[in-house]
Design a protein around this motif. Structure first.
Motif, PDB file in Angstrom:
ATOM      1  N   GLN A 108     -73.204  70.238  20.535  1.00  0.00           N
ATOM      2  CA  GLN A 108     -74.592  70.231  20.985  1.00  0.00           C
ATOM      3  C   GLN A 108     -75.515  70.191  19.781  1.00  0.00           C
ATOM      4  O   GLN A 108     -75.524  71.122  18.965  1.00  0.00           O
ATOM      5  CB  GLN A 108     -74.891  71.463  21.847  1.00  0.00           C
ATOM      6  N   ALA A 109     -76.266  69.115  19.691  1.00  0.00           N
ATOM      7  CA  ALA A 109     -77.261  68.974  18.642  1.00  0.00           C
ATOM      8  C   ALA A 109     -78.584  69.558  19.127  1.00  0.00           C
ATOM      9  O   ALA A 109     -78.820  69.657  20.338  1.00  0.00           O
ATOM     10  CB  ALA A 109     -77.432  67.505  18.281  1.00  0.00           C
ATOM     11  N   PRO A 110     -79.462  69.965  18.203  1.00  0.00           N
ATOM     12  CA  PRO A 110     -80.756  70.536  18.613  1.00  0.00           C
ATOM     13  C   PRO A 110     -81.522  69.587  19.526  1.00  0.00           C
ATOM     14  O   PRO A 110     -81.662  68.400  19.235  1.00  0.00           O
ATOM     15  CB  PRO A 110     -81.479  70.725  17.278  1.00  0.00           C
ATOM     16  N   GLY A 111     -81.990  70.120  20.639  1.00  0.00           N
ATOM     17  CA  GLY A 111     -82.781  69.327  21.567  1.00  0.00           C
ATOM     18  C   GLY A 111     -81.985  68.395  22.454  1.00  0.00           C
ATOM     19  O   GLY A 111     -82.567  67.628  23.226  1.00  0.00           O
ATOM     20  N   LYS A 112     -80.663  68.448  22.343  1.00  0.00           N
ATOM     21  CA  LYS A 112     -79.822  67.555  23.144  1.00  0.00           C
ATOM     22  C   LYS A 112     -78.879  68.358  24.027  1.00  0.00           C
ATOM     23  O   LYS A 112     -78.639  69.549  23.799  1.00  0.00           O
ATOM     24  CB  LYS A 112     -79.021  66.624  22.235  1.00  0.00           C
ATOM     25  N   GLU A 113     -78.323  67.672  25.020  1.00  0.00           N
ATOM     26  CA  GLU A 113     -77.374  68.320  25.899  1.00  0.00           C
ATOM     27  C   GLU A 113     -76.007  68.420  25.214  1.00  0.00           C
ATOM     28  O   GLU A 113     -75.670  67.637  24.323  1.00  0.00           O
ATOM     29  CB  GLU A 113     -77.245  67.538  27.206  1.00  0.00           C
ATOM     30  N   ARG A 114     -75.223  69.384  25.672  1.00  0.00           N
ATOM     31  CA  ARG A 114     -73.866  69.525  25.164  1.00  0.00           C
ATOM     32  C   ARG A 114     -73.045  68.324  25.633  1.00  0.00           C
ATOM     33  O   ARG A 114     -73.135  67.929  26.800  1.00  0.00           O
ATOM     34  CB  ARG A 114     -73.254  70.822  25.658  1.00  0.00           C
ATOM     35  N   GLU A 115     -72.245  67.765  24.715  1.00  0.00           N
ATOM     36  CA  GLU A 115     -71.486  66.572  25.045  1.00  0.00           C
ATOM     37  C   GLU A 115     -70.028  66.700  24.661  1.00  0.00           C
ATOM     38  O   GLU A 115     -69.666  67.429  23.735  1.00  0.00           O
ATOM     39  CB  GLU A 115     -72.090  65.344  24.337  1.00  0.00           C
ATOM     40  N   PHE A 116     -69.217  65.953  25.382  1.00  0.00           N
ATOM     41  CA  PHE A 116     -67.779  65.930  25.139  1.00  0.00           C
ATOM     42  C   PHE A 116     -67.474  65.271  23.798  1.00  0.00           C
ATOM     43  O   PHE A 116     -68.078  64.261  23.449  1.00  0.00           O
ATOM     44  CB  PHE A 116     -67.100  65.169  26.278  1.00  0.00           C
ATOM     45  N   VAL A 117     -66.487  65.842  23.079  1.00  0.00           N
ATOM     46  CA  VAL A 117     -66.041  65.249  21.820  1.00  0.00           C
ATOM     47  C   VAL A 117     -64.580  64.814  21.922  1.00  0.00           C
ATOM     48  O   VAL A 117     -64.256  63.658  21.694  1.00  0.00           O
ATOM     49  CB  VAL A 117     -66.210  66.241  20.647  1.00  0.00           C
ATOM     50  N   ALA A 118     -63.699  65.756  22.242  1.00  0.00           N
ATOM     51  CA  ALA A 118     -62.271  65.453  22.301  1.00  0.00           C
ATOM     52  C   ALA A 118     -61.564  66.506  23.132  1.00  0.00           C
ATOM     53  O   ALA A 118     -62.028  67.647  23.214  1.00  0.00           O
ATOM     54  CB  ALA A 118     -61.666  65.407  20.898  1.00  0.00           C
ATOM     55  N   ALA A 119     -60.437  66.126  23.733  1.00  0.00           N
ATOM     56  CA  ALA A 119     -59.678  67.067  24.539  1.00  0.00           C
ATOM     57  C   ALA A 119     -58.210  66.680  24.590  1.00  0.00           C
ATOM     58  O   ALA A 119     -57.850  65.507  24.385  1.00  0.00           O
ATOM     59  CB  ALA A 119     -60.234  67.135  25.964  1.00  0.00           C
ATOM     60  N   LEU A 120     -57.394  67.665  24.853  1.00  0.00           N
ATOM     61  CA  LEU A 120     -55.971  67.473  25.102  1.00  0.00           C
ATOM     62  C   LEU A 120     -55.685  67.777  26.560  1.00  0.00           C
ATOM     63  O   LEU A 120     -56.324  68.642  27.161  1.00  0.00           O
ATOM     64  CB  LEU A 120     -55.147  68.412  24.222  1.00  0.00           C
ATOM     65  N   SER A 121     -54.731  67.064  27.114  1.00  0.00           N
ATOM     66  CA  SER A 121     -54.306  67.356  28.470  1.00  0.00           C
ATOM     67  C   SER A 121     -53.626  68.719  28.508  1.00  0.00           C
ATOM     68  O   SER A 121     -53.346  69.324  27.463  1.00  0.00           O
ATOM     69  CB  SER A 121     -53.349  66.267  28.959  1.00  0.00           C
ATOM     70  N   ALA A 123     -74.144  69.176  14.541  1.00  0.00           N
ATOM     71  CA  ALA A 123     -74.243  69.866  15.828  1.00  0.00           C
ATOM     72  C   ALA A 123     -73.504  71.189  15.733  1.00  0.00           C
ATOM     73  O   ALA A 123     -72.758  71.432  14.787  1.00  0.00           O
ATOM     74  CB  ALA A 123     -73.631  69.022  16.949  1.00  0.00           C
ATOM     75  N   ALA A 124     -73.727  72.014  16.743  1.00  0.00           N
ATOM     76  CA  ALA A 124     -72.868  73.172  16.947  1.00  0.00           C
ATOM     77  C   ALA A 124     -71.673  72.704  17.768  1.00  0.00           C
ATOM     78  O   ALA A 124     -71.858  72.060  18.810  1.00  0.00           O
ATOM     79  CB  ALA A 124     -73.619  74.280  17.669  1.00  0.00           C
ATOM     80  N   TYR A 125     -70.489  73.009  17.301  1.00  0.00           N
ATOM     81  CA  TYR A 125     -69.261  72.575  17.977  1.00  0.00           C
ATOM     82  C   TYR A 125     -68.644  73.767  18.721  1.00  0.00           C
ATOM     83  O   TYR A 125     -68.502  74.855  18.155  1.00  0.00           O
ATOM     84  CB  TYR A 125     -68.274  72.011  16.960  1.00  0.00           C
ATOM     85  N   TYR A 126     -68.269  73.511  19.973  1.00  0.00           N
ATOM     86  CA  TYR A 126     -67.733  74.547  20.830  1.00  0.00           C
ATOM     87  C   TYR A 126     -66.340  74.159  21.310  1.00  0.00           C
ATOM     88  O   TYR A 126     -66.136  73.027  21.771  1.00  0.00           O
ATOM     89  CB  TYR A 126     -68.621  74.746  22.057  1.00  0.00           C
ATOM     90  N   CYS A 127     -65.393  75.086  21.248  1.00  0.00           N
ATOM     91  CA  CYS A 127     -64.123  74.821  21.893  1.00  0.00           C
ATOM     92  C   CYS A 127     -64.206  75.285  23.344  1.00  0.00           C
ATOM     93  O   CYS A 127     -64.988  76.179  23.671  1.00  0.00           O
ATOM     94  CB  CYS A 127     -62.957  75.460  21.164  1.00  0.00           C
ATOM     95  N   ALA A 128     -63.417  74.660  24.171  1.00  0.00           N
ATOM     96  CA  ALA A 128     -63.478  74.912  25.606  1.00  0.00           C
ATOM     97  C   ALA A 128     -62.088  74.849  26.211  1.00  0.00           C
ATOM     98  O   ALA A 128     -61.186  74.209  25.667  1.00  0.00           O
ATOM     99  CB  ALA A 128     -64.388  73.884  26.277  1.00  0.00           C
TER     100      ALA A 128
END
Length: 123
Positions: free
Chosen positions: A38-51, A91-96
């Motif tokens: 999530q960058a300032p002023g923007k929505e949180r967006e997908f970057v990468a994921a594992l099944s 951006a701020a990077y979040y794990c999920a």
């Protein structure tokens, strides 16, 4: 399920960084694990994921060929290797983690989040 992200920092364009997210055994074995940003002023967006079982990886178009997601069963971590960083990766990077595929999930529906780790790329 607990997620603990680390590895952010301030780098120059073209540099590399490696983010790490420590998970619990429960999350590691039965959940889709991944990263959002999530960058300032923007929505949180997908970057990468594992099944769920880690045998398939998915990436946002903006990071394909530059980022690589992986997991390590020895210490229950999911990692994001970020190469050829660009200022727009700042951006701020979040794990999920979620039982459902992260790359297909709405941000608002994702069950577990770690705290953010800041990545700043200067030009």
């Amino acid at each position: 399920v607990q997620l603990q992200a680390s590895g952010g920092g301030l780098v120059q364009a073209g540099d590399a960084l490696r983010l790490t997210c420590v998970t619990s055994t429960r999350a590691f074995s039965g959940y889709s694990l991944g990263w959002f940003r999530q960058a300032p002023g923007k929505e949180r967006e997908f970057v990468a994921a594992l099944s769920r079982f880690g045998n398939n990886a998915f990436y946002a178009d903006s990071v394909k060929g530059r980022f690589a997601i992986s997991r390590d069963s020895a210490d229950y971590t999911v990692n994001l290797q970020m190469n050829s960083l660009k200022p727009e990766d700042t951006a701020a990077y979040y794990c999920a983690a979620d039982p459902r595929p992260l790359q297909m999930s709405k941000v608002s529906s994702i069950k577990y989040w770690g705290q953010g780790t800041q990545v700043t790329v200067s030009s």
